[in-house]
Motif scaffolding. Structure first.
Motif, PDB file in Angstrom:
ATOM      1  N   ALA B 140       0.857  -1.183   0.000  1.00 36.62           N
ATOM      2  CA  ALA B 140       0.000   0.000   0.000  1.00 36.62           C
ATOM      3  C   ALA B 140       0.891   1.229   0.000  1.00 36.62           C
ATOM      4  CB  ALA B 140      -0.906   0.012   1.237  1.00 36.62           C
ATOM      5  N   VAL B 141       0.321   2.344  -0.408  1.00 31.90           N
ATOM      6  CA  VAL B 141       1.050   3.612  -0.435  1.00 31.90           C
ATOM      7  C   VAL B 141       0.354   4.582   0.513  1.00 31.90           C
ATOM      8  CG1 VAL B 141       1.795   5.557  -1.874  1.00 31.90           C
ATOM      9  CG2 VAL B 141       1.712   3.237  -2.845  1.00 31.90           C
ATOM     10  N   VAL B 142       1.150   5.247   1.347  1.00 34.74           N
ATOM     11  CA  VAL B 142       0.611   6.313   2.183  1.00 34.74           C
ATOM     12  C   VAL B 142       1.187   7.633   1.675  1.00 34.74           C
ATOM     13  CG1 VAL B 142       0.542   7.344   4.485  1.00 34.74           C
ATOM     14  CG2 VAL B 142       0.351   4.859   4.221  1.00 34.74           C
ATOM     15  N   ALA B 143       0.314   8.507   1.185  1.00 38.67           N
ATOM     16  CA  ALA B 143       0.751   9.840   0.770  1.00 38.67           C
ATOM     17  C   ALA B 143       0.663  10.715   1.999  1.00 38.67           C
ATOM     18  CB  ALA B 143      -0.147  10.369  -0.339  1.00 38.67           C
ATOM     19  N   ILE B 144       1.816  11.078   2.573  1.00 39.12           N
ATOM     20  CA  ILE B 144       1.788  11.845   3.812  1.00 39.12           C
ATOM     21  C   ILE B 144       1.978  13.327   3.530  1.00 39.12           C
ATOM     22  CG2 ILE B 144       4.247  11.426   4.367  1.00 39.12           C
ATOM     23  CD1 ILE B 144       3.279  11.464   7.340  1.00 39.12           C
ATOM     24  N   GLY B 145       1.082  14.119   4.082  1.00 39.68           N
ATOM     25  CA  GLY B 145       1.149  15.555   3.887  1.00 39.68           C
ATOM     26  C   GLY B 145       0.365  15.992   2.665  1.00 39.68           C
ATOM     27  N   THR B 146       0.138  17.302   2.577  1.00 34.28           N
ATOM     28  CA  THR B 146      -0.690  17.830   1.495  1.00 34.28           C
ATOM     29  C   THR B 146       0.020  17.756   0.145  1.00 34.28           C
ATOM     30  OG1 THR B 146      -1.814  19.239   3.084  1.00 34.28           O
ATOM     31  CG2 THR B 146      -2.032  19.856   0.773  1.00 34.28           C
ATOM     32  N   CYS B 147       1.348  17.913   0.120  1.00 33.31           N
ATOM     33  CA  CYS B 147       2.064  17.840  -1.167  1.00 33.31           C
ATOM     34  C   CYS B 147       1.901  16.455  -1.784  1.00 33.31           C
ATOM     35  CB  CYS B 147       3.549  18.153  -0.991  1.00 33.31           C
ATOM     36  SG  CYS B 147       3.897  19.775  -0.316  1.00 33.31           S
ATOM     37  N   ALA B 148       2.158  15.418  -0.994  1.00 31.91           N
ATOM     38  CA  ALA B 148       2.034  14.058  -1.520  1.00 31.91           C
ATOM     39  C   ALA B 148       0.576  13.718  -1.790  1.00 31.91           C
ATOM     40  CB  ALA B 148       2.637  13.051  -0.535  1.00 31.91           C
ATOM     41  N   SER B 149      -0.345  14.260  -0.986  1.00 36.50           N
ATOM     42  CA  SER B 149      -1.758  13.911  -1.139  1.00 36.50           C
ATOM     43  C   SER B 149      -2.376  14.576  -2.362  1.00 36.50           C
ATOM     44  CB  SER B 149      -2.541  14.334   0.107  1.00 36.50           C
ATOM     45  OG  SER B 149      -2.146  13.565   1.221  1.00 36.50           O
ATOM     46  N   PHE B 150      -2.138  15.884  -2.481  1.00 36.95           N
ATOM     47  CA  PHE B 150      -2.856  16.657  -3.511  1.00 36.95           C
ATOM     48  C   PHE B 150      -1.951  17.548  -4.361  1.00 36.95           C
ATOM     49  CE2 PHE B 150      -5.893  16.324   0.172  1.00 36.95           C
ATOM     50  CZ  PHE B 150      -6.789  15.446  -0.424  1.00 36.95           C
ATOM     51  N   GLY B 151      -0.666  17.593  -4.073  1.00 31.36           N
ATOM     52  CA  GLY B 151       0.240  18.498  -4.795  1.00 31.36           C
ATOM     53  C   GLY B 151       0.747  19.624  -3.916  1.00 31.36           C
ATOM     54  N   GLY B 152      -0.155  20.215  -3.126  1.00 29.00           N
ATOM     55  CA  GLY B 152       0.248  21.219  -2.133  1.00 29.00           C
ATOM     56  C   GLY B 152       0.931  22.435  -2.739  1.00 29.00           C
ATOM     57  N   VAL B 153       1.812  23.057  -1.962  1.00 29.73           N
ATOM     58  CA  VAL B 153       2.474  24.291  -2.398  1.00 29.73           C
ATOM     59  C   VAL B 153       3.266  24.107  -3.707  1.00 29.73           C
ATOM     60  CG1 VAL B 153       4.285  25.965  -1.808  1.00 29.73           C
ATOM     61  CG2 VAL B 153       2.485  25.434  -0.149  1.00 29.73           C
ATOM     62  N   PRO B 154       4.037  23.023  -3.881  1.00 33.35           N
ATOM     63  CA  PRO B 154       4.783  22.904  -5.151  1.00 33.35           C
ATOM     64  C   PRO B 154       3.860  22.852  -6.366  1.00 33.35           C
ATOM     65  CG  PRO B 154       5.616  21.342  -3.534  1.00 33.35           C
ATOM     66  CD  PRO B 154       4.360  21.934  -2.951  1.00 33.35           C
ATOM     67  N   ALA B 155       2.584  22.486  -6.151  1.00 34.83           N
ATOM     68  CA  ALA B 155       1.637  22.397  -7.263  1.00 34.83           C
ATOM     69  C   ALA B 155       0.780  23.660  -7.380  1.00 34.83           C
ATOM     70  CB  ALA B 155       0.743  21.172  -7.092  1.00 34.83           C
ATOM     71  N   ALA B 156       1.119  24.699  -6.617  1.00 38.20           N
ATOM     72  CA  ALA B 156       0.329  25.932  -6.662  1.00 38.20           C
ATOM     73  C   ALA B 156       0.331  26.503  -8.081  1.00 38.20           C
ATOM     74  CB  ALA B 156       0.906  26.954  -5.684  1.00 38.20           C
ATOM     75  N   GLU B 157      -0.693  27.306  -8.352  1.00 37.46           N
ATOM     76  CA  GLU B 157      -0.825  27.970  -9.656  1.00 37.46           C
ATOM     77  C   GLU B 157       0.510  28.594 -10.086  1.00 37.46           C
ATOM     78  OE1 GLU B 157      -4.003  31.170 -11.531  1.00 37.46           O
ATOM     79  OE2 GLU B 157      -3.847  30.929  -9.375  1.00 37.46           O
ATOM     80  N   ASN B 158       0.836  28.484 -11.349  1.00 35.62           N
ATOM     81  CA  ASN B 158       2.062  29.039 -11.954  1.00 35.62           C
ATOM     82  C   ASN B 158       3.320  28.267 -11.576  1.00 35.62           C
ATOM     83  OD1 ASN B 158       0.602  31.132 -13.152  1.00 35.62           O
ATOM     84  ND2 ASN B 158       0.734  32.355 -11.269  1.00 35.62           N
ATOM     85  N   ASN B 159       3.179  27.093 -10.935  1.00 33.80           N
ATOM     86  CA  ASN B 159       4.393  26.361 -10.594  1.00 33.80           C
ATOM     87  C   ASN B 159       5.047  25.845 -11.872  1.00 33.80           C
ATOM     88  OD1 ASN B 159       4.475  23.178 -10.812  1.00 33.80           O
ATOM     89  ND2 ASN B 159       2.338  23.757 -10.458  1.00 33.80           N
ATOM     90  N   PRO B 160       6.393  25.824 -11.896  1.00 33.57           N
ATOM     91  CA  PRO B 160       7.078  25.477 -13.143  1.00 33.57           C
ATOM     92  C   PRO B 160       7.376  23.988 -13.341  1.00 33.57           C
ATOM     93  CG  PRO B 160       8.649  26.348 -11.549  1.00 33.57           C
ATOM     94  CD  PRO B 160       7.306  26.363 -10.871  1.00 33.57           C
ATOM     95  N   THR B 161       7.028  23.127 -12.368  1.00 32.99           N
ATOM     96  CA  THR B 161       7.505  21.735 -12.469  1.00 32.99           C
ATOM     97  C   THR B 161       6.398  20.725 -12.756  1.00 32.99           C
ATOM     98  OG1 THR B 161       7.268  21.297 -10.090  1.00 32.99           O
ATOM     99  CG2 THR B 161       9.380  22.217 -10.835  1.00 32.99           C
ATOM    100  N   GLY B 162       5.171  21.175 -12.926  1.00 29.48           N
ATOM    101  CA  GLY B 162       4.083  20.226 -13.174  1.00 29.48           C
ATOM    102  C   GLY B 162       3.876  19.283 -12.004  1.00 29.48           C
ATOM    103  N   ALA B 163       4.047  19.825 -10.778  1.00 33.82           N
ATOM    104  CA  ALA B 163       3.953  18.988  -9.581  1.00 33.82           C
ATOM    105  C   ALA B 163       2.532  18.479  -9.374  1.00 33.82           C
ATOM    106  CB  ALA B 163       4.391  19.807  -8.358  1.00 33.82           C
ATOM    107  N   ILE B 164       2.415  17.200  -9.021  1.00 32.29           N
ATOM    108  CA  ILE B 164       1.105  16.637  -8.662  1.00 32.29           C
ATOM    109  C   ILE B 164       1.256  15.715  -7.454  1.00 32.29           C
ATOM    110  CG2 ILE B 164       0.165  16.773 -11.013  1.00 32.29           C
ATOM    111  CD1 ILE B 164       0.642  13.787 -11.338  1.00 32.29           C
ATOM    112  N   GLY B 165       0.127  15.366  -6.868  1.00 31.44           N
ATOM    113  CA  GLY B 165       0.136  14.467  -5.720  1.00 31.44           C
ATOM    114  C   GLY B 165       0.411  13.028  -6.153  1.00 31.44           C
ATOM    115  N   VAL B 166       0.757  12.204  -5.173  1.00 31.86           N
ATOM    116  CA  VAL B 166       1.173  10.835  -5.469  1.00 31.86           C
ATOM    117  C   VAL B 166       0.023   9.956  -5.985  1.00 31.86           C
ATOM    118  CG1 VAL B 166       2.150   8.737  -4.434  1.00 31.86           C
ATOM    119  CG2 VAL B 166       3.134  10.979  -3.919  1.00 31.86           C
ATOM    120  N   PRO B 167      -1.151   9.962  -5.330  1.00 27.44           N
ATOM    121  CA  PRO B 167      -2.218   9.093  -5.863  1.00 27.44           C
ATOM    122  C   PRO B 167      -2.572   9.441  -7.318  1.00 27.44           C
ATOM    123  CG  PRO B 167      -2.741   9.777  -3.638  1.00 27.44           C
ATOM    124  CD  PRO B 167      -1.542  10.576  -4.054  1.00 27.44           C
ATOM    125  N   ASP B 168      -2.631  10.734  -7.636  1.00 27.99           N
ATOM    126  CA  ASP B 168      -2.932  11.126  -9.011  1.00 27.99           C
ATOM    127  C   ASP B 168      -1.821  10.684  -9.961  1.00 27.99           C
ATOM    128  OD1 ASP B 168      -5.222  12.249  -8.073  1.00 27.99           O
ATOM    129  OD2 ASP B 168      -4.592  14.337  -8.309  1.00 27.99           O
TER     130      ASP B 168
END
Lengths: 502, 307
Positions: B140-168
């Motif tokens: 099983a995978v545990v996405a810990i924290g908002t970044c791993a869960s949903f993308g979080g701050v690195p995935a904020a609008e205008n981010n340059p790296t195409g960051a996404i959460g782990v389940p996605d």
């Protein structure tokens, strides 16, 4: 013949760092620091509400979020032309001071100590100490099991010469476990005023949101007294114990000979700080000038122009850029690479005659039978952190005593349409600067130069290596398959790559 | 301790497969994973993507069990960048041999730079590839924290790296290993340790439709707010450090699911709203996502301008 040795990943630091060294005749002749993770904070902050920066930039680093939060609200205080009341200034110091203690403890015990002490020494422990007995029983049961990697994450480790003194090994192992509790207690103390940590919500421009109540002051002081006992009776002596067991490291790890401190912990609204700002260029003291700071990017994975002052800084990622080897920019002060951190703070304060620092440093050097030159070394960095912890924990108790319940913690302000601010302070790892530019009530530009950006910097446009790269040169590597000496030197800087790249 | 039989694990496996939107075909594999976890010997591999290490630091703030007890009594933490003594090639050897052995629980902290794999590399391997390899044969995978869960701050609008959460990311890569989300910036240590303890000692906790354990994320912060009575009486704080409901300052407790106001942070020391700080929605799927949804309302014309 030269051998290339790659340490990738450098674990037991924050973040994604790789080190590559060239080893000739058993010594490093060239070192490279490679920061391997990028998020683009400076890019994604553009266009946001300026106050978002205080929260977003804390997410640069989960080990020193308070430093980023503080640098950001310093920059915003300037941009909004607001001065926090005394309670606000003191509470900011208390939050930051408590996080310093947790950061220095985790760095020495949980990140660095296992390079020096022999954790396997507990297997033969015969005494009655409960912590050591349970550690022994666990390690022995693990070693007897058929697990692929018994006693993970503490084993396996490099094959190397670890400390042989059983007292040092057992004492440090016991304190390794106890320091887990102590660093959490330091975080509890910060949270009493910060709301929570990592990532404090009570830090805002104009002061803090947490009012002064005497139950919080009393709880903070009670915790700090426990931490003071641990710092003075365990941490400082353990650093001395490691230093006495590995005296070679007083001669290893010297970096560029230049030191920078922005100064830290405001002692009044007029700007004097517990640790003063200052610069040492090859031993010569200079006053801090912020207009001579630039960031160069020839060897960094960015296509934005090189040599810009952070007020005009740009961040345009170029992941495929030829010849670039890191996500860190190369900050320079008047063109010089600069070492930052506790050692820089202590050396600048010592040079400026700050009495608390002089007394501690002279006392330690006398104990070790060493001269001041020994400080500029891998062990000197550990010692500077321990002495600094001792000074800060004592001062936190005094600041807590100065809090006045019922008096304000926050000064209100108007959000200006436009403005500029510069927030300079010291994170546990060294000089931290945030620069904000506001247009139409939005962030037009935001730049950070972070301690590990200085220390782990790549070569600059002139090919001059960064401080850690320089510190590796001359380091012996007895066995290229187990390059523990290089790892010890790198860890002495307490690198944080999430910070450095951001 | 309650002992489960195979049928029990199959039932719980089916429940998790459903929560993840996976077909019934995934049930036996999930059941097997839960069984391995319940034996208390499951190796844990903890990878950091685009992370700040804040969730690791937060884990170290666990009160009871202490982090040391977790490491020595609950799990076998094979690999963790910040805690592993092994470094360099030895660390990568530990990681790869453990991944080959399989049967691990994968914890991921930080987002995945799906649009710029060069933005996170370890041991000369892109984290995108390492996470795929590690997730494929994880139980099983545990996405810990908002970044791993949903993308979080690195995935904020205008981010340059195409960051996404782990389940996605896993869904995008066609990897069907079940993944739980434990959002929060950082995740509260109880949310991780409590979930681990529940899985190890009891079974699978009830999950909501975003695969978050209901026991921690079942209610809005607003509904459990110590200033709820102020909200009801329309007593609003107009500036920081004042008494009253923090809604007019920007509080996002009304749209954020988590139990921090009850649970408190840092072993009971405090919590944001109690400290006078508006909730910034750090456990929310939309945390920091949009530039035009600021954390604070000062100077935002439509709400408080002129106040």
């Amino acid at each position: 013949m030269a051998t290339t040795v790659l340490i990738d990943p450098v674990t037991r630091i924050e973040g994604h760092l790789a080190i590559k060294v060239e080893v000739t005749d058993g010594k490093v002749t060239e070192g490279r620091c490679m920061g391997e993770m990028f998020r683009g904070f400076e890019v994604l902050l553009r266009g946001r509400h300026p106050m978002d920066a205080g929260q977003i930039t804390q997410r640069i680093c989960g080990v020193c979020p308070i430093s980023h939060g503080t640098a950001s609200i310093f920059a915003q205080d300037m941009a909004y032309n607001v001065t926090p009341p005394d309670n606000g200034r003191l509470i900011r110091n208390l939050i930051l001071g408590a996080n310093y203690i947790q950061s220095h403890l985790i760095h020495f015990y949980h990140l660095s100590a296992l390079d020096f002490i022999d954790i396997a020494a507990v297997t033969g422990y015969q005494g009655e100490d409960g912590t050591l007995r349970s550690l022994r029983d666990w390690v022995n049961a693990e070693l007897a099991s058929k697990r692929l990697y018994p006693a993970a994450p503490f084993l396996p480790r490099y094959e190397a010469q670890y400390a042989t003194d059983p007292t040092l090994n057992l004492t440090a192992a016991k304190h390794f476990v106890e320091a887990l509790e102590m660093r959490a207690l330091a975080h509890d103390s910060a949270a009493l005023f910060a709301g929570k940590i990592p990532h404090a919500t009570a830090l805002v421009p104009g002061g803090v949101t947490q009012i002064v109540t005497m139950d919080r002051v009393a709880a903070y002081m009670a915790n700090m007294q426990i931490l003071q006992a641990f710092v003075n009776e365990c941490y400082v002596p353990d650093v001395i114990g490691v230093a006495q067991a590995f005296p070679d490291y007083f001669a290893l790890g010297k970096s560029c000979g230049n030191f920078l401190s922005y100064g830290n912990f405001p002692e009044s609204s007029s700007g004097s700080r517990l640790f003063p700002a200052g610069v040492l260029i090859k031993g010569t003291p200079e006053e801090l000038k912020t207009d001579v700071i630039t960031e160069e990017v020839k060897y960094s994975l960015f296509s934005s122009p090189s040599g810009l002052h952070p007020e005009k800084g740009e961040t345009e990622p170029a992941p495929d850029k030829a010849d670039a080897y890191t996500w860190l920019k190369a900050p320079r002060y008047q063109g010089h690479p600069m070492e930052v951190g506790a050692l820089a703070r202590v050396l600048v304060a010592y040079q400026q005659g700050v009495q608390a620092v002089r007394g501690e440093v002279d006392g330690l050097l006398a104990k070790l039978g060493a001269g001041p030159e020994a400080l500029d070394s891998a062990l000197g960095r550990h010692a500077a952190r321990a002495l600094e912890a001792k000074i800060i924990v004592a001062r936190c108790l005094e600041w807590a005593g100065q809090l006045r319940p019922g008096e304000p913690v926050f000064t209100d302000f108007e959000l200006p349409d436009s403005g500029k601010g510069q927030g300079l302070m010291e994170a546990p790892r060294g000089a931290l600067g945030h620069w904000i530019e506001i247009e139409n009530k939005k962030i037009a530009r935001y730049q950070c130069i972070v301690p590990t950006t200085w220390n782990c910097s790549p070569k600059d446009d002139n090919g001059v290596p960064g401080p850690i790269e320089q510190s590796l040169v001359g380091t012996p590597v007895a066995d290229p398959a187990n390059p523990i000496e290089a790892a010890r030197v790198v860890r002495s800087f307490d690198p944080c790559i999430a910070c450095a790249v951001h | 301790m309650k002992q489960f039989d195979r049928r029990e694990f199959m039932r719980m496996g089916g429940q998790l497969a459903l929560a993840m939107g996976l077909g019934a075909g995934a049930t036996p594999r999930i059941a097997e994973g839960l069984e391995a976890l319940a034996s208390g010997t499951a190796p844990v591999i903890w990878l950091q993507g685009q992370s700040c290490s804040g969730c690791s630091v937060s884990f170290l703030n666990s009160r009871a069990p202490s982090p040391f007890a977790v490491l020595t009594q609950f799990i076998s933490l094979r690999f963790h960048s910040t805690l592993s003594t092994a470094t360099g090639h030895l660390a990568m050897e530990v990681l790869h041999k453990s991944l080959q052995e399989g049967g691990h629980l994968l914890v991921v902290e930080g987002s995945i730079p799906a649009g710029m794999p060069r933005a996170c590399v370890m041991g000369e391997e892109p984290m995108t590839e390492l996470v795929k390899t590690a997730a494929k044969n994880a139980k099983a995978v545990v996405a810990i924290g908002t970044c791993a869960s949903f993308g979080g701050v690195p995935a904020a609008e205008n981010n340059p790296t195409g960051a996404i959460g782990v389940p996605d990311f896993l869904v995008k890569e066609g990897i069907t290993t079940p993944a739980l989300r434990l959002p929060g910036c950082p995740a509260h240590p109880d949310w991780l340790v409590g979930t681990l303890a529940y899985v190890l000692k009891v079974g699978l906790p009830e999950l909501d439709k975003l695969a978050r354990p209901v026991m921690f994320y079942g209610r809005l912060i607003h509904d459990q707010c110590p200033r709820f009575a102020d909200y009801e009486r329309e007593r609003f704080a107009e500036k920081f450090s004042e008494d009253g409901c923090l809604f007019k300052l920007g509080c996002l407790g009304v749209s954020t699911n988590a139990d921090c106001t009850y649970r408190h942070w840092n072993r009971g020391a405090n919590t944001c709203i109690k400290a006078g700080a508006p909730c910034i929605g750090c456990a929310s799927p939309t945390f920091a996502a949009k530039a035009n949804l600021p954390f604070y309302l000062k100077g935002v014309a439509s709400v408080t301008e002129g106040a």
